[in-house]
Design an enzyme around this catalytic site. Structure first.
Site, short mmCIF file in Angstrom:
data_model
loop_
_atom_site.label_atom_id
_atom_site.label_comp_id
_atom_site.label_asym_id
_atom_site.label_seq_id
_atom_site.Cartn_x
_atom_site.Cartn_y
_atom_site.Cartn_z
CD GLU A 62 -2.30 1.97 0.54
OE1 GLU A 62 -1.60 2.79 1.17
OE2 GLU A 62 -3.01 2.29 -0.46
CB SER A 63 1.85 3.59 -2.69
OG SER A 63 0.58 4.16 -2.96
CB CYS A 94 2.73 -3.05 -7.37
SG CYS A 94 0.94 -2.82 -7.36
CB ILE A 156 -2.42 -7.41 -6.87
CG1 ILE A 156 -2.16 -8.88 -7.24
CG2 ILE A 156 -3.36 -7.31 -5.67
CD1 ILE A 156 -1.44 -9.66 -6.16
NE ARG A 157 -6.22 -1.98 -3.82
CZ ARG A 157 -5.75 -1.40 -2.72
NH1 ARG A 157 -5.10 -2.11 -1.83
NH2 ARG A 157 -5.94 -0.12 -2.52
CG HIS A 215 2.88 -7.65 -7.37
ND1 HIS A 215 3.25 -7.11 -6.17
CD2 HIS A 215 1.73 -7.02 -7.71
CE1 HIS A 215 2.37 -6.19 -5.79
NE2 HIS A 215 1.44 -6.12 -6.71
CD GLU A 217 6.50 -8.75 -5.62
OE1 GLU A 217 5.57 -8.10 -5.11
OE2 GLU A 217 7.00 -8.47 -6.74
#
Length: 236
Positions: A62-63, A94, A156-157, A215, A217
């Site tokens: 969540e940035s 992301c 993802i988002r 992502h 990872e």
């Protein structure tokens, strides 16, 4: 004296930092016979830990939370210095891409502090909510065995690069056949096979900085991490 160890830090304030650590170590093992030094992967939560690093990965998550915790931990300014003054190799995935961008749209009320380093504007959560997450094969011709084994991009988002603000930015990957298409403007160099009907820009690079919407990872595939080590860290 030639350093014997290269230290790659993963910002460990929130998000998928543990998965990045695993893949850095996997990529390091794959490169053991060709990389000039041993590669150490560490979690970074303090300015002192950041100062140990030769390169840094900022994970997904969540940035806004990562930005807030970095500011509370006294890390925000050291991160900006690491990326924009010392110009050490840095990769954001992301949420990390959002933080490394110079501008961001669709932020939460009051906005959020960014690190910067990529002259792009991103749109947060471009692909929808968590329930709309998806995986798609990406054409990344610079990766080994790319023709036979496309890289699986996990979104993802995820943000998207909605504008390239400077010609120094190189498009690394696009995602074709999406509804909301954002094309590189004329004159922007591309490492991807970008055509007139290219879709959303999902990976860019500029100097010492790499940003990806997806992502890497969250797959067992360490090719992107190995490429970052070879292309950015080894050549720093």
């Amino acid at each position: 004296m030639q350093p014997t160890t290269t230290t790659v830090g993963v910002l460990a304030l929130q998000g998928g930092f543990a998965e990045h650590i695993v893949l850095v170590r996997k990529a390091a093992a794959q490169l053991a016979d060709s990389f000039p030094t041993a590669i150490e992967a560490i979690e970074v939560r303090t300015p002192a830990e950041l100062a140990r690093c030769d390169a840094l990965i900022i994970p997904g998550g969540e940035s806004t939370t990562i930005s807030f915790v970095a500011a509370q931990s006294g890390l925000l300014e050291p991160l900006r210095e690491f990326v924009k003054v010392l110009k050490k190799p840095t990769w954001g995935t992301c949420a990390g891409l959002i933080l490394l961008s110079e501008q961001a749209n669709a932020t939460k009320q009051g906005g959020q502090a960014l690190i910067g380093g990529l002259d792009v504007r991103v749109h947060r959560n471009h692909f929808g909510r968590q329930t709309e997450s998806f995986a798609a094969p990406l054409d990344l011709p610079f990766l080994p065995d790319a023709a036979a084994r496309p890289f699986e991009g996990v979104f993802i988002r995820a943000p998207v690069v909605e504008a390239v603000l400077d010609g120094a930015v190189t498009v690394v990957a696009t995602l074709p056949d999406r509804v909301n298409k954002v094309r590189p403007r004329a004159g922007v160099v591309s490492e991807a096979r970008v055509t007139d009907n290219a879709g959303d820009i999902v990976a860019v690079r500029q100097g010492n900085v790499l940003g990806t919407s997806f992502h890497p990872e969250l797959t067992p595939d360490a090719r992107m991490h190995a490429w970052f080590l070879q292309e950015f860290v080894r050549n720093k």
